[in-house]
Design a protein around this motif. Sequence first.
Motif, PDB file in Angstrom:
ATOM      1  N   ILE A   1      -5.230  12.315   0.193  1.00  0.00           N
ATOM      2  CA  ILE A   1      -5.873  11.571   1.268  1.00  0.00           C
ATOM      3  C   ILE A   1      -6.222  12.594   2.338  1.00  0.00           C
ATOM      4  O   ILE A   1      -5.355  13.346   2.796  1.00  0.00           O
ATOM      5  CB  ILE A   1      -4.951  10.492   1.870  1.00  0.00           C
ATOM      6  CG1 ILE A   1      -4.508   9.495   0.801  1.00  0.00           C
ATOM      7  CG2 ILE A   1      -5.670   9.759   3.005  1.00  0.00           C
ATOM      8  CD1 ILE A   1      -3.470   8.492   1.300  1.00  0.00           C
ATOM      9  N   LYS A  37       0.765  10.694  -1.633  1.00  0.00           N
ATOM     10  CA  LYS A  37       1.279   9.717  -0.657  1.00  0.00           C
ATOM     11  C   LYS A  37       2.547  10.163   0.065  1.00  0.00           C
ATOM     12  O   LYS A  37       3.025   9.457   0.965  1.00  0.00           O
ATOM     13  CB  LYS A  37       1.544   8.358  -1.323  1.00  0.00           C
ATOM     14  CG  LYS A  37       0.312   7.706  -1.913  1.00  0.00           C
ATOM     15  CD  LYS A  37       0.622   6.432  -2.664  1.00  0.00           C
ATOM     16  CE  LYS A  37       0.978   5.291  -1.747  1.00  0.00           C
ATOM     17  NZ  LYS A  37       1.087   4.002  -2.484  1.00  0.00           N
ATOM     18  N   TRP A  69      -0.608  -4.406   5.200  1.00  0.00           N
ATOM     19  CA  TRP A  69       0.303  -3.637   4.357  1.00  0.00           C
ATOM     20  C   TRP A  69       0.026  -3.879   2.878  1.00  0.00           C
ATOM     21  O   TRP A  69       0.644  -3.279   2.014  1.00  0.00           O
ATOM     22  CB  TRP A  69       1.729  -4.025   4.716  1.00  0.00           C
ATOM     23  CG  TRP A  69       2.810  -3.084   4.325  1.00  0.00           C
ATOM     24  CD1 TRP A  69       2.709  -1.927   3.619  1.00  0.00           C
ATOM     25  CD2 TRP A  69       4.198  -3.252   4.637  1.00  0.00           C
ATOM     26  NE1 TRP A  69       3.946  -1.350   3.462  1.00  0.00           N
ATOM     27  CE2 TRP A  69       4.882  -2.140   4.083  1.00  0.00           C
ATOM     28  CE3 TRP A  69       4.934  -4.207   5.319  1.00  0.00           C
ATOM     29  CZ2 TRP A  69       6.261  -1.986   4.193  1.00  0.00           C
ATOM     30  CZ3 TRP A  69       6.304  -4.048   5.438  1.00  0.00           C
ATOM     31  CH2 TRP A  69       6.957  -2.948   4.876  1.00  0.00           C
ATOM     32  N   LEU A 122       0.829  -1.210   0.000  1.00  0.00           N
ATOM     33  CA  LEU A 122       0.000   0.000   0.000  1.00  0.00           C
ATOM     34  C   LEU A 122       0.859   1.254   0.000  1.00  0.00           C
ATOM     35  O   LEU A 122       0.465   2.299  -0.524  1.00  0.00           O
ATOM     36  CB  LEU A 122      -0.926  -0.001   1.219  1.00  0.00           C
ATOM     37  CG  LEU A 122      -1.992  -1.100   1.248  1.00  0.00           C
ATOM     38  CD1 LEU A 122      -2.766  -1.054   2.555  1.00  0.00           C
ATOM     39  CD2 LEU A 122      -2.940  -0.965   0.070  1.00  0.00           C
ATOM     40  N   ALA A 123       2.033   1.167   0.602  1.00  0.00           N
ATOM     41  CA  ALA A 123       2.958   2.298   0.629  1.00  0.00           C
ATOM     42  C   ALA A 123       4.360   1.774   0.886  1.00  0.00           C
ATOM     43  O   ALA A 123       4.540   0.696   1.459  1.00  0.00           O
ATOM     44  CB  ALA A 123       2.564   3.305   1.709  1.00  0.00           C
ATOM     45  N   MET A 172      -4.414   2.202   6.263  1.00  0.00           N
ATOM     46  CA  MET A 172      -4.284   0.771   6.543  1.00  0.00           C
ATOM     47  C   MET A 172      -5.257   0.338   7.623  1.00  0.00           C
ATOM     48  O   MET A 172      -5.601   1.127   8.513  1.00  0.00           O
ATOM     49  CB  MET A 172      -2.861   0.432   6.994  1.00  0.00           C
ATOM     50  CG  MET A 172      -1.781   0.749   5.994  1.00  0.00           C
ATOM     51  SD  MET A 172      -0.161   0.209   6.588  1.00  0.00           S
ATOM     52  CE  MET A 172       0.899   0.851   5.293  1.00  0.00           C
ATOM     53  N   TYR A 207       2.258   6.438   8.324  1.00  0.00           N
ATOM     54  CA  TYR A 207       3.479   6.835   7.618  1.00  0.00           C
ATOM     55  C   TYR A 207       4.536   5.770   7.876  1.00  0.00           C
ATOM     56  O   TYR A 207       4.677   5.274   8.992  1.00  0.00           O
ATOM     57  CB  TYR A 207       3.978   8.193   8.111  1.00  0.00           C
ATOM     58  CG  TYR A 207       5.249   8.661   7.429  1.00  0.00           C
ATOM     59  CD1 TYR A 207       5.220   9.150   6.122  1.00  0.00           C
ATOM     60  CD2 TYR A 207       6.479   8.594   8.083  1.00  0.00           C
ATOM     61  CE1 TYR A 207       6.376   9.577   5.490  1.00  0.00           C
ATOM     62  CE2 TYR A 207       7.646   9.022   7.457  1.00  0.00           C
ATOM     63  CZ  TYR A 207       7.586   9.510   6.162  1.00  0.00           C
ATOM     64  OH  TYR A 207       8.739   9.923   5.537  1.00  0.00           O
ATOM     65  N   GLU A 225       6.347   7.032   2.575  1.00  0.00           N
ATOM     66  CA  GLU A 225       5.009   7.293   2.050  1.00  0.00           C
ATOM     67  C   GLU A 225       3.935   7.063   3.110  1.00  0.00           C
ATOM     68  O   GLU A 225       4.157   6.373   4.113  1.00  0.00           O
ATOM     69  CB  GLU A 225       4.721   6.386   0.849  1.00  0.00           C
ATOM     70  CG  GLU A 225       5.602   6.660  -0.357  1.00  0.00           C
ATOM     71  CD  GLU A 225       5.262   5.779  -1.539  1.00  0.00           C
ATOM     72  OE1 GLU A 225       5.627   6.165  -2.665  1.00  0.00           O
ATOM     73  OE2 GLU A 225       4.648   4.699  -1.352  1.00  0.00           O
ATOM     74  N   ALA A 269      -0.199   5.816   3.791  1.00  0.00           N
ATOM     75  CA  ALA A 269      -1.291   5.016   3.248  1.00  0.00           C
ATOM     76  C   ALA A 269      -2.323   4.802   4.345  1.00  0.00           C
ATOM     77  O   ALA A 269      -2.014   4.864   5.539  1.00  0.00           O
ATOM     78  CB  ALA A 269      -0.799   3.668   2.723  1.00  0.00           C
ATOM     79  N   GLU A 324     -10.392   9.659  -0.223  1.00  0.00           N
ATOM     80  CA  GLU A 324      -9.489  10.061  -1.289  1.00  0.00           C
ATOM     81  C   GLU A 324     -10.170  11.087  -2.194  1.00  0.00           C
ATOM     82  O   GLU A 324     -11.350  10.949  -2.509  1.00  0.00           O
ATOM     83  CB  GLU A 324      -9.048   8.844  -2.103  1.00  0.00           C
ATOM     84  CG  GLU A 324      -8.240   7.840  -1.283  1.00  0.00           C
ATOM     85  CD  GLU A 324      -7.764   6.662  -2.107  1.00  0.00           C
ATOM     86  OE1 GLU A 324      -8.031   6.641  -3.333  1.00  0.00           O
ATOM     87  OE2 GLU A 324      -7.116   5.764  -1.531  1.00  0.00           O
ATOM     88  N   ARG A 335      -9.467   1.594  10.574  1.00  0.00           N
ATOM     89  CA  ARG A 335      -8.551   2.110   9.564  1.00  0.00           C
ATOM     90  C   ARG A 335      -7.843   3.356  10.083  1.00  0.00           C
ATOM     91  O   ARG A 335      -8.435   4.184  10.775  1.00  0.00           O
ATOM     92  CB  ARG A 335      -9.299   2.433   8.263  1.00  0.00           C
ATOM     93  CG  ARG A 335      -9.948   1.226   7.637  1.00  0.00           C
ATOM     94  CD  ARG A 335     -10.998   1.614   6.602  1.00  0.00           C
ATOM     95  NE  ARG A 335     -10.417   2.198   5.407  1.00  0.00           N
ATOM     96  CZ  ARG A 335     -10.660   3.424   4.970  1.00  0.00           C
ATOM     97  NH1 ARG A 335     -11.475   4.226   5.642  1.00  0.00           N
ATOM     98  NH2 ARG A 335     -10.106   3.873   3.863  1.00  0.00           N
ATOM     99  N   LEU A 382      -4.474   6.365   9.112  1.00  0.00           N
ATOM    100  CA  LEU A 382      -3.467   6.897   8.208  1.00  0.00           C
ATOM    101  C   LEU A 382      -2.104   6.602   8.822  1.00  0.00           C
ATOM    102  O   LEU A 382      -1.833   6.961   9.973  1.00  0.00           O
ATOM    103  CB  LEU A 382      -3.651   8.405   8.018  1.00  0.00           C
ATOM    104  CG  LEU A 382      -2.681   9.068   7.036  1.00  0.00           C
ATOM    105  CD1 LEU A 382      -2.867   8.519   5.625  1.00  0.00           C
ATOM    106  CD2 LEU A 382      -2.861  10.583   7.042  1.00  0.00           C
TER     107      LEU A 382
END
Length: 274
Positions: free
Chosen positions: A150, A165, A88, A65-66, A74, A114, A70, A72, A185, A110, A112
């Motif tokens: 995002i 990202k 991931w 995913l990243a 998850m 890094y 970056e 994402a 998104e 879920r 965000l």
Amino acid sequence: MQLGKTQSLKISEKNNSGWVLTDDSGEKAFLPKIFIPEEKEIGEEVEAFVYQDDDKLKATTEIPLAEVGEFAVMSCVQSLPSGAFMDWGIIKDLFIPYKQQKTKIIEGKRYLVYIYVEENMELITGTTKFKRNPQYEDLPFQKGDKVDLIMMNESELGWNVVINKKYIGLIYVSDVFKKLYPLSEETGYIKAIREDGKIDISLQPEGFENIDEFKQQILNKLEENYGLLYVSDKSSPEEIKAELQMSKKNFKKAIGGLYRDKIIDISEDKIKLL
């Protein structure tokens, strides 16, 4: 070898379990047989993502995913007192230590995330703690560039967003013309790159070169409402935002063009299709 990155590696050995991949420095990562996309010969190159597993370097042709550096969104697959494991997008889950969690991560929810390499242990690690509106240098953007966003969180100034990202920017309240949600998104546009390296984002393109998009948006709305809308160039920005999710500036440019093309008529309090 670039830890947490997709890269070209050469096949140096083969066995029944998979391939040994090597970079230019001779460092090795093992690619299990289940991830071998097609038959190749020793010495040929493979595009693979490199990660750690049980203190060993492994590779996969799956797309995470990243990558390191970056962001994402998850989902948490397991939450423990020591930390949380996140989906991931590859066979390996990403670990976020408890101390790197802004709030306790709950299984099934879920977040965000890094991804970075923890310096002391040199381990790929995730975090939900990151700077808001950091300063950047040598950004790969120009004003007007279209970018992927995002949504992070709403503040008094507007919405903090992740750009492509990798970067954090801000959509000011005055540029928000529709309902936004954390972790959703969106498509955005570079509005300005300030001298301090911070990035301003708009949800709509600016300038006459992009006005066709707004013309079509207005025409679609007119068709939905039997050719009549009770907004005009005399309407307030709030009324236009509520009806059409665009700024008054872009609205006025668009209806001006439609009027010149003799597609609509503009009255004191409404516009209508001709």
